[in-house]
Scaffold this motif. Structure first.
Motif, PDB file in Angstrom:
ATOM      1  N   ARG A 193       0.808  -1.224   0.000  1.00 61.02           N
ATOM      2  CA  ARG A 193       0.000   0.000   0.000  1.00 61.02           C
ATOM      3  C   ARG A 193       0.838   1.269   0.000  1.00 61.02           C
ATOM      4  NH1 ARG A 193      -3.532  -2.138   4.592  1.00 61.02           N
ATOM      5  NH2 ARG A 193      -4.827  -3.607   3.501  1.00 61.02           N
ATOM      6  N   LYS A 194       2.120   1.127   0.265  1.00 59.83           N
ATOM      7  CA  LYS A 194       2.982   2.309   0.249  1.00 59.83           C
ATOM      8  C   LYS A 194       2.944   2.911  -1.153  1.00 59.83           C
ATOM      9  CE  LYS A 194       6.093   0.979   3.904  1.00 59.83           C
ATOM     10  NZ  LYS A 194       7.465   0.679   4.279  1.00 59.83           N
ATOM     11  N   ILE A 195       2.787   4.197  -1.215  1.00 59.00           N
ATOM     12  CA  ILE A 195       2.641   4.884  -2.494  1.00 59.00           C
ATOM     13  C   ILE A 195       4.013   5.153  -3.085  1.00 59.00           C
ATOM     14  CG2 ILE A 195       1.780   6.968  -3.603  1.00 59.00           C
ATOM     15  CD1 ILE A 195      -0.317   7.113  -1.367  1.00 59.00           C
ATOM     16  N   ALA A 196       4.139   4.821  -4.363  1.00 61.86           N
ATOM     17  CA  ALA A 196       5.389   5.095  -5.070  1.00 61.86           C
ATOM     18  C   ALA A 196       5.551   6.608  -5.201  1.00 61.86           C
ATOM     19  CB  ALA A 196       5.351   4.441  -6.439  1.00 61.86           C
ATOM     20  N   PRO A 197       6.780   7.103  -5.211  1.00 62.62           N
ATOM     21  CA  PRO A 197       6.968   8.545  -5.337  1.00 62.62           C
ATOM     22  C   PRO A 197       6.395   9.049  -6.669  1.00 62.62           C
ATOM     23  CG  PRO A 197       9.066   7.388  -5.493  1.00 62.62           C
ATOM     24  CD  PRO A 197       8.036   6.377  -5.127  1.00 62.62           C
ATOM     25  N   PRO A 198       5.737  10.195  -6.658  1.00 61.97           N
ATOM     26  CA  PRO A 198       5.102  10.709  -7.867  1.00 61.97           C
ATOM     27  C   PRO A 198       6.111  11.309  -8.850  1.00 61.97           C
ATOM     28  CG  PRO A 198       4.784  12.228  -6.057  1.00 61.97           C
ATOM     29  CD  PRO A 198       5.473  11.030  -5.483  1.00 61.97           C
ATOM     30  N   TYR A 199       5.734  11.288 -10.112  1.00 60.31           N
ATOM     31  CA  TYR A 199       6.539  11.875 -11.186  1.00 60.31           C
ATOM     32  C   TYR A 199       5.676  12.811 -12.012  1.00 60.31           C
ATOM     33  CZ  TYR A 199      10.754   9.130 -10.557  1.00 60.31           C
ATOM     34  OH  TYR A 199      11.910   8.616 -10.072  1.00 60.31           O
ATOM     35  N   ARG A 200       6.307  13.843 -12.551  1.00 60.96           N
ATOM     36  CA  ARG A 200       5.636  14.785 -13.460  1.00 60.96           C
ATOM     37  C   ARG A 200       5.926  14.387 -14.902  1.00 60.96           C
ATOM     38  NH1 ARG A 200       8.430  18.914 -10.384  1.00 60.96           N
ATOM     39  NH2 ARG A 200       7.007  19.742  -8.832  1.00 60.96           N
ATOM     40  N   VAL A 201       4.893  14.410 -15.720  1.00 63.00           N
ATOM     41  CA  VAL A 201       5.088  14.280 -17.167  1.00 63.00           C
ATOM     42  C   VAL A 201       5.115  15.698 -17.710  1.00 63.00           C
ATOM     43  CG1 VAL A 201       4.149  13.403 -19.332  1.00 63.00           C
ATOM     44  CG2 VAL A 201       3.860  12.079 -17.224  1.00 63.00           C
ATOM     45  N   MET A 202       6.220  16.044 -18.367  1.00 61.87           N
ATOM     46  CA  MET A 202       6.413  17.412 -18.865  1.00 61.87           C
ATOM     47  C   MET A 202       6.262  17.445 -20.384  1.00 61.87           C
ATOM     48  SD  MET A 202       7.048  18.752 -15.938  1.00 61.87           S
ATOM     49  CE  MET A 202       7.463  20.400 -16.429  1.00 61.87           C
ATOM     50  N   LEU A 203       5.568  18.466 -20.880  1.00 60.16           N
ATOM     51  CA  LEU A 203       5.435  18.701 -22.311  1.00 60.16           C
ATOM     52  C   LEU A 203       6.325  19.880 -22.678  1.00 60.16           C
ATOM     53  CD1 LEU A 203       3.953  18.165 -25.032  1.00 60.16           C
ATOM     54  CD2 LEU A 203       2.292  19.889 -24.292  1.00 60.16           C
ATOM     55  N   HIS A 204       7.193  19.676 -23.671  1.00 56.07           N
ATOM     56  CA  HIS A 204       8.098  20.730 -24.128  1.00 56.07           C
ATOM     57  C   HIS A 204       7.542  21.361 -25.400  1.00 56.07           C
ATOM     58  CE1 HIS A 204      11.406  19.274 -21.473  1.00 56.07           C
ATOM     59  NE2 HIS A 204      10.740  18.139 -21.612  1.00 56.07           N
ATOM     60  N   ASN A 205       7.771  22.646 -25.538  1.00 51.61           N
ATOM     61  CA  ASN A 205       7.336  23.337 -26.749  1.00 51.61           C
ATOM     62  C   ASN A 205       8.207  22.908 -27.927  1.00 51.61           C
ATOM     63  OD1 ASN A 205       5.851  25.260 -28.276  1.00 51.61           O
ATOM     64  ND2 ASN A 205       7.575  26.674 -28.133  1.00 51.61           N
ATOM     65  N   ASP A 206       7.600  22.813 -29.091  1.00 53.42           N
ATOM     66  CA  ASP A 206       8.368  22.576 -30.314  1.00 53.42           C
ATOM     67  C   ASP A 206       7.809  23.462 -31.415  1.00 53.42           C
ATOM     68  OD1 ASP A 206       6.246  21.281 -31.852  1.00 53.42           O
ATOM     69  OD2 ASP A 206       6.590  19.494 -30.637  1.00 53.42           O
ATOM     70  N   ASN A 207       8.565  23.649 -32.450  1.00 54.67           N
ATOM     71  CA  ASN A 207       8.148  24.499 -33.561  1.00 54.67           C
ATOM     72  C   ASN A 207       7.636  23.684 -34.741  1.00 54.67           C
ATOM     73  OD1 ASN A 207       8.847  26.877 -32.212  1.00 54.67           O
ATOM     74  ND2 ASN A 207      11.001  26.638 -32.794  1.00 54.67           N
ATOM     75  N   TYR A 208       7.293  22.425 -34.522  1.00 58.03           N
ATOM     76  CA  TYR A 208       6.901  21.552 -35.623  1.00 58.03           C
ATOM     77  C   TYR A 208       5.422  21.199 -35.615  1.00 58.03           C
ATOM     78  CZ  TYR A 208      11.940  21.071 -35.432  1.00 58.03           C
ATOM     79  OH  TYR A 208      13.274  21.345 -35.384  1.00 58.03           O
ATOM     80  N   ASN A 209       4.851  20.961 -34.456  1.00 59.08           N
ATOM     81  CA  ASN A 209       3.456  20.510 -34.370  1.00 59.08           C
ATOM     82  C   ASN A 209       2.507  21.682 -34.208  1.00 59.08           C
ATOM     83  OD1 ASN A 209       3.830  17.562 -34.355  1.00 59.08           O
ATOM     84  ND2 ASN A 209       4.986  17.971 -32.486  1.00 59.08           N
ATOM     85  N   LYS A 210       1.363  21.570 -34.861  1.00 62.23           N
ATOM     86  CA  LYS A 210       0.328  22.605 -34.734  1.00 62.23           C
ATOM     87  C   LYS A 210      -0.329  22.468 -33.368  1.00 62.23           C
ATOM     88  CE  LYS A 210      -0.644  23.129 -39.564  1.00 62.23           C
ATOM     89  NZ  LYS A 210      -1.038  24.407 -40.064  1.00 62.23           N
ATOM     90  N   ARG A 211      -0.844  23.576 -32.879  1.00 60.82           N
ATOM     91  CA  ARG A 211      -1.457  23.597 -31.558  1.00 60.82           C
ATOM     92  C   ARG A 211      -2.639  22.637 -31.471  1.00 60.82           C
ATOM     93  NH1 ARG A 211      -1.435  30.047 -30.040  1.00 60.82           N
ATOM     94  NH2 ARG A 211       0.709  30.419 -30.667  1.00 60.82           N
TER      95      ARG A 211
END
Length: 154
Positions: A71-89
């Motif tokens: 039941r011990k909770i694993a340490p949390p992680y952040r998923v980060m999105l980086h800006n790029d100049n290739y994909n449309k919004r």
């Protein structure tokens, strides 16, 4: 379990110490065996001890110790999105909604805009295994992403 009627019930563990077996109340070497002893008769002692019932953990069933440990909770992680100049919004918003469970249109737009203007945005905070999976899915759809340990809870 032996029912306890008029008296006190004591839960003891059967522990093997060297070549001898002993009853103990604290932590034991063998966590798989639990005994229940009840006395019948007056509540101030002097009762008759019934034959102890031994409960063993069966294969495929975890002991109480193992359940607490899992039941011990694993340490949390952040998923980060980086800006790029290739994909449309619009494409970034579509991928976020497809990859991240429960992602709403409003949240996806906000994350996309934060990454666009600040260069980086937090997509989700979750367990490490889930974060790695989300990151790989985002990358598989052509977005730049990474994970990092989070300093707070999930």
């Amino acid at each position: 379990m032996v029912p306890c009627f008029l008296s006190m019930c004591v839960k003891l563990k059967l522990c093997k110490i060297g070549e001898k077996w002993s009853l103990c109340r604290g932590p034991c070497i063998n966590r798989g065996i639990l005994m229940a002893i009840s006395t019948t008769g007056p509540s101030k002692g002097g009762g008759i001890l019934e034959k102890p019932v031994i409960e063993r953990t069966t294969p495929g069933r975890e002991s109480e110790f193992d359940l607490r440990k899992s039941r011990k909770i694993a340490p949390p992680y952040r998923v980060m999105l980086h800006n790029d100049n290739y994909n449309k919004r619009e494409y970034v918003v579509q991928v976020l909604m497809k990859v991240i469970p429960g992602m709403t249109l409003d949240n996806a737009v906000n994350i996309m805009q934060e990454a666009h203007y600040n260069g980086l945005a937090v997509v989700i905070i979750c367990a490490q295994a889930d974060a790695e999976e989300h990151c790989m899915q985002l990358r598989g759809n052509g977005l730049l992403s990474s994970i990092e340990p989070a300093s707070g809870g999930c």
